[in-house]
Design an enzyme around this catalytic site. Structure first.
Site: not given
Ligand code: ADP
Length: 198
Positions: A28, A102, A141, A145, A156
């Site tokens: 994404k 989410r 990757r 992180r 996750r």
């Molecule tokens: P990925 O899509 O690879 O999981 P992101 O950078 O989108 O990585 O998200 C990393 C972390 O940030 C998530 O695992 C969560 O803890 C938090 N996070 C991101 N966006 C949200 C959201 N919309 N609601 C709740 N937590 C979020």
């Protein structure tokens, strides 16, 4: 009181708002970056916002950190407040959301936040990738992180299936869901995403 000109509101209403859905590692972020460059979208990536808040040591960043490191979602009320504020600051600009909503509660909040600014969601694009491909991609990757450790990736993914996957039905019912095969090469995914949002 902040009285907005009708013309400004109409202009804002015409700007598309799109969200990208998909599991962690679905690409994404890569697609969001391309759409920003090629189509002029302003990207709102909630994961990036949260990581920035952590680096800056803000209250939000400190509260979010413990959830992120466990691979869990941060509580809806924390993230909804910052997204609502960010959307309000982007009147008149096309917005691409990456990583939000989410949960169903976040999706409802998004609809309200958009409506408050005279906007509507144009499409929710699901970048679909099977779990085994996700695990393989993230383990190779390894961008350093914190949450890319194998056990956290598994968590996750579990959270994705439990909390976020139900959004596909949510948006399907509203005729907004577009599915794209995210296991293809980056260029093919991009072509499909572009076709899905225009
Ligand atoms: P990925 O899509 O690879 O999981 P992101 O950078 O989108 O990585 O998200 C990393 C972390 O940030 C998530 O695992 C969560 O803890 C938090 N996070 C991101 N966006 C949200 C959201 N919309 N609601 C709740 N937590 C979020």
């Amino acid at each position: 009181m902040n009285v907005r000109e009708p013309a400004t509101r109409d202009h804002a209403a015409m700007q598309p708002t799109v969200t990208l859905l998909g599991p962690p590692g679905s690409g994404k972020g890569t697609q969001a970056a391309r759409l920003r460059e090629l189509c002029g979208f302003t990207t709102l990536a909630t994961g990036d916002l949260l990581r920035e808040a952590r680096r800056a040591g803000t209250d939000l960043g400190r509260r979010a950190a413990e959830y992120m490191d466990r691979g869990e979602l941060v509580p809806d009320e924390l993230i909804v407040a910052i997204v609502r504020e960010a959307i309000a600051a982007l009147d008149g600009e096309p917005i691409l959301l990456d990583g939000f909503p989410r949960t169903v509660a976040q999706a409802d909040a998004l609809a309200g936040a958009l409506e408050a600014r005279g906007r509507q969601l144009r499409a929710a694009v699901l970048v679909d990738v099977p779990d085994d491909v996700v695990v393989e991609r993230i383990s190779t990757r390894r961008q350093g992180r914190e949450d890319d450790r194998p056990e956290t990736v598994r968590e996750r993914l579990r959270v994705y299936h439990r909390d976020t996957k139900p959004l596909t039905a949510y948006y399907d019912e509203r005729d907004l869901l577009r599915r794209v095969d995210g296991a293809q090469g980056v260029d093919a995914v991009e072509a499909d995403v572009r076709a899905a949002i225009t």
